[in-house]
Design an enzyme around this catalytic site. Structure first.
Site, mmCIF file in Angstrom:
data_model
loop_
_atom_site.group_PDB
_atom_site.id
_atom_site.type_symbol
_atom_site.label_atom_id
_atom_site.label_comp_id
_atom_site.label_asym_id
_atom_site.label_seq_id
_atom_site.Cartn_x
_atom_site.Cartn_y
_atom_site.Cartn_z
ATOM 1 N N GLU A 151 35.259 25.600 31.052
ATOM 2 C CA GLU A 151 34.443 26.827 31.164
ATOM 3 C C GLU A 151 33.117 26.699 30.406
ATOM 4 O OE1 GLU A 151 37.083 29.973 29.964
ATOM 5 O OE2 GLU A 151 38.293 29.783 31.779
ATOM 6 N N ASN A 178 38.093 44.850 32.795
ATOM 7 C CA ASN A 178 38.687 44.827 31.463
ATOM 8 C C ASN A 178 37.778 44.231 30.389
ATOM 9 O OD1 ASN A 178 38.898 42.204 32.252
ATOM 10 N ND2 ASN A 178 41.118 42.037 32.001
ATOM 11 N N LYS A 193 31.981 41.221 30.287
ATOM 12 C CA LYS A 193 31.945 41.419 31.735
ATOM 13 C C LYS A 193 30.991 42.550 32.132
ATOM 14 C CE LYS A 193 36.624 39.553 32.445
ATOM 15 N NZ LYS A 193 37.972 39.766 33.057
ATOM 16 N N HIS A 237 36.247 38.345 29.002
ATOM 17 C CA HIS A 237 37.004 37.139 29.335
ATOM 18 C C HIS A 237 37.065 36.247 28.101
ATOM 19 C CE1 HIS A 237 38.198 33.300 31.050
ATOM 20 N NE2 HIS A 237 37.246 32.786 30.309
ATOM 21 N N PHE A 256 44.123 39.891 44.043
ATOM 22 C CA PHE A 256 42.951 40.544 43.447
ATOM 23 C C PHE A 256 41.710 39.660 43.411
ATOM 24 C CE2 PHE A 256 45.643 38.920 39.926
ATOM 25 C CZ PHE A 256 44.756 38.061 39.284
ATOM 26 N N TYR A 263 36.724 31.468 38.491
ATOM 27 C CA TYR A 263 38.097 31.978 38.563
ATOM 28 C C TYR A 263 38.905 31.275 39.661
ATOM 29 C CZ TYR A 263 37.655 35.872 35.200
ATOM 30 O OH TYR A 263 37.524 36.643 34.063
HETATM 31 P P1 ATP Z 1 40.403 36.452 31.613
HETATM 32 O O1 ATP Z 1 40.769 35.163 32.346
HETATM 33 O O2 ATP Z 1 39.309 37.227 32.308
HETATM 34 O O3 ATP Z 1 40.136 36.210 30.166
HETATM 35 P P2 ATP Z 1 43.187 37.088 31.307
HETATM 36 O O4 ATP Z 1 43.336 35.649 30.948
HETATM 37 O O5 ATP Z 1 43.667 38.105 30.321
HETATM 38 O O6 ATP Z 1 41.687 37.424 31.638
HETATM 39 P P3 ATP Z 1 44.054 36.458 33.985
HETATM 40 O O7 ATP Z 1 45.469 36.519 34.420
HETATM 41 O O8 ATP Z 1 43.434 35.113 33.756
HETATM 42 O O9 ATP Z 1 43.905 37.387 32.688
HETATM 43 O O10 ATP Z 1 43.199 37.263 35.070
HETATM 44 C C1 ATP Z 1 41.801 37.046 35.181
HETATM 45 C C2 ATP Z 1 41.153 38.389 35.440
HETATM 46 O O11 ATP Z 1 41.540 38.857 36.718
HETATM 47 C C3 ATP Z 1 41.555 39.515 34.489
HETATM 48 O O12 ATP Z 1 40.870 39.513 33.268
HETATM 49 C C4 ATP Z 1 41.225 40.724 35.313
HETATM 50 O O13 ATP Z 1 39.810 40.997 35.310
HETATM 51 C C5 ATP Z 1 41.641 40.274 36.705
HETATM 52 N N1 ATP Z 1 43.040 40.636 36.987
HETATM 53 C C6 ATP Z 1 44.158 40.082 36.469
HETATM 54 N N2 ATP Z 1 45.272 40.639 36.954
HETATM 55 C C7 ATP Z 1 44.840 41.612 37.810
HETATM 56 C C8 ATP Z 1 45.510 42.573 38.644
HETATM 57 N N3 ATP Z 1 46.828 42.634 38.697
HETATM 58 N N4 ATP Z 1 44.719 43.412 39.381
HETATM 59 C C9 ATP Z 1 43.375 43.341 39.343
HETATM 60 N N5 ATP Z 1 42.690 42.448 38.594
HETATM 61 C C10 ATP Z 1 43.414 41.605 37.824
HETATM 62 MG MG MG Z 2 42.563 34.098 32.165
#
Ligand code: ATP
Ligand code: MG
Length: 141
Positions: free
Chosen positions: A130, A116, A13, A119, A61, A53
């Site tokens: 994806e 974070n 990211k 992804h 968020f 997304y």
């Molecule tokens: P990713 O899909 O990016 O691999 P993930 O599967 O661990 O991450 P998801 O629940 O799919 O988590 O959330 C997608 C992304 O949205 C997260 O990686 C993070 O960048 C953001 N995100 C998730 N939860 C929050 C939150 N509570 N506040 C802010 N941003 C969030």
């Molecule tokens: Mg995810």
């Protein structure tokens, strides 16, 4: 445990690219049995980030997440390996870096639950969607 050769999509990211962690993260992929099948640097448009997304469009968020994801260059990659989807998710660590296991990408490099670092696809169906979102079949080596 059953094994299967899989492909998964990862994005280093914008926060991790900006902080200069691309080499460290790619090194972790290669050290953990994940081969690079395709790679592309891209600054996502807001629309591209929203499409990627889309499952999160109703979340509080979503606005902030899609602004962040389109805020600068990211490295989009297809990784291949035995159980690549679960293997990558384990290597990434929990979404919230405060809860991520030691040695994971997010524990090492994430700044916050939103910023974070990485992804990874979470299931075979999402991996297929994806990968096709960013790459044509001809791009995969
Ligand atoms: P990713 O899909 O990016 O691999 P993930 O599967 O661990 O991450 P998801 O629940 O799919 O988590 O959330 C997608 C992304 O949205 C997260 O990686 C993070 O960048 C953001 N995100 C998730 N939860 C929050 C939150 N509570 N506040 C802010 N941003 C969030
Ligand atoms: Mg995810």
């Amino acid at each position: 445990m059953e094994t299967a050769l899989e492909r998964t999509l990862t994005i280093i990211k914008p926060d991790a690219v900006r902080a200069g962690h691309v080499g460290d993260v790619v090194k972790m992929f290669e050290a953990n049995g994940l081969r690079i099948a395709a790679a592309r640097m891209a600054t996502l448009t807001r629309r591209e980030a929203e499409g990627f997304y889309a499952v999160h469009r109703t979340k509080p968020f979503f606005e902030s997440l899609t602004a962040f994801m389109s805020s600068g260059p990211a490295l989009v990659m297809v990784l291949e390996g035995e159980n690549a989807i679960a293997r990558l998710r384990k290597l990434m660590g929990a979404t919230d870096p405060a809860k991520a296991a030691p040695g994971t990408v997010r524990k090492l490099y994430a700044q916050s639950i939103e910023r974070n670092a990485i992804h990874g696809s979470d299931a075979p169906e999402t991996a297929a969607f994806e990968i096709a979102y960013f790459f044509a079949g001809i791009d995969l080596v």
